[in-house]
Motif scaffolding. Sequence first.
Motif, PDB file in Angstrom:
ATOM      1  N   LEU A  62       0.826  -1.207   0.000  1.00  0.00           N
ATOM      2  CA  LEU A  62       0.000   0.000   0.000  1.00  0.00           C
ATOM      3  C   LEU A  62       0.863   1.261   0.000  1.00  0.00           C
ATOM      4  O   LEU A  62       0.584   2.225  -0.715  1.00  0.00           O
ATOM      5  N   GLU A  63       1.929   1.237   0.797  1.00  0.00           N
ATOM      6  CA  GLU A  63       2.834   2.388   0.838  1.00  0.00           C
ATOM      7  C   GLU A  63       3.552   2.561  -0.502  1.00  0.00           C
ATOM      8  O   GLU A  63       3.740   3.685  -0.986  1.00  0.00           O
ATOM      9  N   ALA A  64       3.951   1.453  -1.115  1.00  0.00           N
ATOM     10  CA  ALA A  64       4.660   1.527  -2.397  1.00  0.00           C
ATOM     11  C   ALA A  64       3.760   2.048  -3.510  1.00  0.00           C
ATOM     12  O   ALA A  64       4.240   2.610  -4.501  1.00  0.00           O
ATOM     13  N   GLY A  68      -2.748   6.316   0.926  1.00  0.00           N
ATOM     14  CA  GLY A  68      -2.690   6.807   2.290  1.00  0.00           C
ATOM     15  C   GLY A  68      -3.895   7.654   2.626  1.00  0.00           C
ATOM     16  O   GLY A  68      -4.996   7.433   2.080  1.00  0.00           O
ATOM     17  N   PRO A  69      -3.752   8.633   3.507  1.00  0.00           N
ATOM     18  CA  PRO A  69      -4.882   9.462   3.931  1.00  0.00           C
ATOM     19  C   PRO A  69      -5.645  10.061   2.757  1.00  0.00           C
ATOM     20  O   PRO A  69      -5.053  10.597   1.816  1.00  0.00           O
ATOM     21  N   GLY A  70      -6.954   9.910   2.809  1.00  0.00           N
ATOM     22  CA  GLY A  70      -7.815  10.420   1.747  1.00  0.00           C
ATOM     23  C   GLY A  70      -8.122   9.394   0.678  1.00  0.00           C
ATOM     24  O   GLY A  70      -9.031   9.603  -0.143  1.00  0.00           O
ATOM     25  N   ASP A  71      -7.370   8.291   0.652  1.00  0.00           N
ATOM     26  CA  ASP A  71      -7.598   7.250  -0.349  1.00  0.00           C
ATOM     27  C   ASP A  71      -8.543   6.183   0.193  1.00  0.00           C
ATOM     28  O   ASP A  71      -8.619   5.948   1.402  1.00  0.00           O
ATOM     29  N   ARG A  72      -9.241   5.509  -0.730  1.00  0.00           N
ATOM     30  CA  ARG A  72     -10.228   4.489  -0.350  1.00  0.00           C
ATOM     31  C   ARG A  72      -9.957   3.223  -1.156  1.00  0.00           C
ATOM     32  O   ARG A  72      -9.746   3.279  -2.369  1.00  0.00           O
ATOM     33  N   GLY A  91      -3.163   4.555   6.419  1.00  0.00           N
ATOM     34  CA  GLY A  91      -3.872   5.825   6.493  1.00  0.00           C
ATOM     35  C   GLY A  91      -5.065   5.914   5.568  1.00  0.00           C
ATOM     36  O   GLY A  91      -5.771   6.921   5.569  1.00  0.00           O
ATOM     37  N   ALA A  92      -5.317   4.852   4.779  1.00  0.00           N
ATOM     38  CA  ALA A  92      -6.435   4.856   3.837  1.00  0.00           C
ATOM     39  C   ALA A  92      -7.679   4.257   4.501  1.00  0.00           C
ATOM     40  O   ALA A  92      -7.649   3.820   5.651  1.00  0.00           O
ATOM     41  N   GLU A  93      -8.766   4.212   3.757  1.00  0.00           N
ATOM     42  CA  GLU A  93     -10.043   3.730   4.284  1.00  0.00           C
ATOM     43  C   GLU A  93     -10.488   2.481   3.535  1.00  0.00           C
ATOM     44  O   GLU A  93     -10.597   2.501   2.297  1.00  0.00           O
ATOM     45  N   PRO A  94     -10.770   1.370   4.238  1.00  0.00           N
ATOM     46  CA  PRO A  94     -11.330   0.201   3.551  1.00  0.00           C
ATOM     47  C   PRO A  94     -12.809   0.395   3.247  1.00  0.00           C
ATOM     48  O   PRO A  94     -13.558   0.935   4.074  1.00  0.00           O
TER      49      PRO A  94
END
Length: 357
Positions: A62-64, A68-72, A91-94
């Motif tokens: 996910l980091e690669a 992160g934040p704001g992503d779904r 930092g993302a949302e499932p």
Amino acid sequence: MIPIANPDLGKAEIEAVSDVIESGMVADGPRVREFEENFAAYCGASHGVATSNGTTALHTALEALDLGPGDRVVTTPFSFVASSNTIRLAGAEPVFADISRQTFNIDPDSVRSILESQDIDAILAVHLYGLPCDMDELVDISDEYDVALIEDCAQAHGATYKGQPVGSFGDVACFSFYPTKNMTTGEGGMLVTNDEGIAERAESFVNHGRPPSGGYEHIQVGHNFRMTSIAAAIGSSQLAKLPDYVAERQSTAKQFTEEIETTAVRPPIVPDNRSHAFHQYTLLADERDQLLEYLHDNGVGAKVYYPTCIHEQPAYSDSEATAPTAERVADEVVSIPVHPALSEQDVATIIQAVNGF
């Protein structure tokens, strides 16, 4: 009690670990690079990045991908919780889609429906129990909506879709080498990809954000998610045995499907275009809890994977997701031992117990 899992660690693994200990290079090193290269090749991928476990492999992926934040990220609610936890850890949302009752995997129609109505940045598909997802549909959807596709292959080492290994379809794929998996390193994980940029960012992230050259320059904030040479030595020995392990699981599963005759259960369904690696052989039963108790009373170490959907877990109490098929399946699944250490008598005992119910 016939155990649900029984890792096969023997002379080859002991000798491999002894060699590493005698070399004095027990942390990250050449043995890890060798394992990365060979495992990636097994998956039909160009690059492999070894990690400390399957969860850190997913987090690294996910980091690669810069999620992160704001992503779904759309994923399945019917899986081990790590598949969703790592989305949140990045930092993302499932966002939870429903599953297919036939395969227990994420339903492409449900995924498409979500992407039609919401802003989504990635799809994380889990090849649950060792059965590949419908990769044609998922690849088409990811291409159509221009979102990343991540394969969670933690339970699917050796599975194929239309003859192609899992791990070779998405932008990136992740494997776990926990002791109960189809092969083990004790604890360990692996990220595989055909994208050199993803591989480089992943390699940096697992090594404190260092560039490939190492040293004390840090180009990003990273973790220490590295695999040890001891784990890689075990993994290399296990990888050599993996095709035989998978063949033995498939043979036992075939016998179960042919000889389990009771109408109280439904054996797993394997579509014609897929080969199931049978990390688990999972039955559906209306009277699941009674079946579980009966099997235990008859010496079969059956287990439920997974009794509660992720969106219904306390840690996800803020989720407003509904997944009626997944919720129903979670009440009906029970897995019986299918690992290569089973004897002929063990297999006969399991079949007799299930039919007896």
